[in-house]
Design an enzyme around this catalytic site. Structure first.
Site, short mmCIF file in Angstrom:
data_model
loop_
_atom_site.label_atom_id
_atom_site.label_comp_id
_atom_site.label_asym_id
_atom_site.label_seq_id
_atom_site.Cartn_x
_atom_site.Cartn_y
_atom_site.Cartn_z
N ASN A 1 35.56 36.79 7.03
CA ASN A 1 35.86 38.22 7.07
C ASN A 1 34.54 38.98 7.07
OD1 ASN A 1 35.13 37.54 4.47
ND2 ASN A 1 36.52 39.00 3.50
N CYS A 2 33.86 38.93 8.21
CA CYS A 2 32.55 39.57 8.35
C CYS A 2 32.58 40.53 9.53
CB CYS A 2 31.47 38.51 8.55
SG CYS A 2 29.80 39.18 8.68
N GLY A 3 32.10 41.74 9.30
CA GLY A 3 32.09 42.74 10.36
C GLY A 3 30.90 42.68 11.27
#
Length: 348
Positions: A72-74
Site C-alpha cells: 500500500n504505497c503511493g
C-alpha cells in the site's frame, strides 16, 4: 495441494497491464506488506490461488517463495522494492512508476489500484501454459534478484516441495489499533500524494502544451492582423437582428470557431463596439443579450479536443466528438441569438 491461476487487473485510476500468476509448490506465499495484518486483497489472492497469505511485517519469507507482494504505497520507496527483485507487485493504491526505484517498475511486474473485485481465477488455463512457453511472469510469478525459481506445473508440480510455512499472527489489542490507525493515515497521505502526482503529470503532458498552442495561435492572429480584419468585416452586422443571426452563424462555422476561440477576436472587438453604442444610446439595451450570444458562438470550440482528452476519451471518440460538437454549435448558435433577441424585447 491444488493451485489455480489467478489474474489481477488494475482498478480505476490504476497503472499496469495486469498480472497473471500461477502458484507452484515452490512459490506458494502471497506476501502482505500493508502496515501489518493480512490485507483483504492478499487474502483474496491466496484464497483463489490456493496459496498462503503471510503478514510481511511480522514474518520473514524467502523471495523465492513469494508468488506476489501486496503493498500500500503511493509512490515513495516501497513501491519499487519488490519490482526491483522481479517479484510481481500488487499495489492497493493508485501508484505508478516513481521514486528512486522507478526504473524497475514495469507493466509486466506491477499493477496498482487493485481491490478485491480485481482478482479473479483464470478460466482458460492455456493462458498460464502460454506464459510458461513465452518465459513471462504468468508461469512463475517473477524471479528474485538472486535467480529464477524452479519451473512448476499448474497443479503445483515441482522437484521437491519446501517445508510448510507457518505464518505468525498479526498483533491485536492496542498494537492492532495503532497499526490500523497508521494504515488509515497512510492511506490518506498516499492518496493525496498519488492525486498530486497525477495532477502534475496532467499539467505537464496536457495543459501546458495546450497553453503553448493557444499562445502561439493568439500571437499569429494578432501579429498578422487577422483578428482586426475579421472584426471590421462583421461590425456592420450588429445593428440589426438579421445581422446578429448571421454573425452567430459565422462565429460558429466549424472551420473558423476553433481559430476564433483562443484569441476571442470577434468577441473582444464586437463586444467593445456594441457596449459603447449601447452606452451612448445609439442602440437599444435589448441588443446586449442577442449580441452576447452572437459573438460567443465560438466559445469553447478550441477546447473540445483537449476536453475530450482530459476525459480520457478514446481516439475514436475524439475523432467523432470534435466535429459533432462543432457542427452542433453551428446549429445552436443562431437559434440562441433568436431566442435571446425575442427574450430581450419581450422583457423590455
Amino acid at each position: 495441494m491444488s493451485y489455480q491461476t489467478v489474474h489481477i487487473s488494475r482498478g480505476r485510476g490504476g497503472w499496469g497491464d495486469g498480472l497473471t500468476l500461477t502458484p507452484t509448490a515452490d512459490k506458494d506465499v502471497v506476501l502482505s506488506v500493508t502496515n501489518g495484518g493480512i490485507h483483504p486483497v492478499a487474502a483474496r489472492i491466496a484464497e483463489l490461488s490456493g496459496t498462503t497469505a503471510v503478514d510481511g511485517f511480522v514474518n520473514h519469507v524467502d523471495d523465492d517463495r513469494v508468488l506476489c507482494a501486496v503493498i500500500n504505497c503511493g509512490g515513495t520507496a516501497r513501491i519499487g522494492v519488490y519490482p526491483r527483485k522481479r517479484i510481481p507487485t500488487v499495489d492497493i493504491y493508485p501508484g505508478s512508476p516513481s521514486g528512486p526505484l522507478a526504473q524497475f517498475i514495469t507493466e509486466d511486474i506491477f499493477v496498482s489500484a487493485v481491490g478485491v473485485d480485481q482478482v479473479a481465477v483464470v478460466a482458460d488455463r492455456e493462458l498460464a501454459y502460454a506464459g510458461e512457453r513465452d518465459g513471462g511472469h504468468a508461469s512463475d510469478g517473477g524471479s528474485s534478484a538472486g535467480g529464477g525459481s524452479r519451473p512448476g506445473s499448474l497443479m503445483g508440480g515441482g522437484s521437491s516441495a519446501p517445508p510448510a510455512f507457518k505464518p505468525v499472527a498479526a498483533g491485536s489489542g492496542f498494537t492492532g489499533i495503532v497499526v490500523k490507525f497508521g494504515g488509515g493515515i497512510g492511506y490518506v497521505i498516499n492518496s493525496l500524494l498519488a492525486a498530486g502526482r497525477q495532477a502534475l503529470q496532467l499539467t505537464l503532458q496536457t495543459i501546458i502544451p495546450f497553453m503553448a498552442y493557444v499562445s502561439l495561435l493568439i500571437g499569429i492572429v494578432t501579429y498578422t492582423g487577422v483578428s482586426n480584419w475579421i472584426a471590421k468585416v462583421v461590425s456592420p452586422m450588429v445593428g440589426n437582428p438579421i445581422g446578429l443571426v448571421l454573425l452567430g452563424i459565422i462565429t460558429a462555422i466549424p472551420v473558423l470557431s476553433p481559430i476564433l476561440g483562443p484569441g476571442a477576436a470577434i468577441a473582444q472587438v464586437i463586444g467593445v463596439l456594441m457596449g459603447t453604442q449601447i452606452a451612448t444610446g445609439a442602440l437599444a439595451v435589448q441588443y446586449a443579450l442577442p449580441t452576447l450570444f452572437a459573438i460567443d458562438g465560438q466559445v469553447g470550440c478550441d477546447f473540445v479536443p483537449v476536453g475530450l482528452s482530459l476525459g480520457e476519451a478514446k481516439p475514436e471518440t475524439v475523432a467523432v466528438g470534435v466535429p459533432a460538437v462543432l457542427f452542433s454549435r453551428l446549429i445552436t448558435s443562431p437559434i440562441a441569438v433568436i431566442i435571446a433577441y425575442l427574450a430581450g424585447f419581450l422583457v423590455a
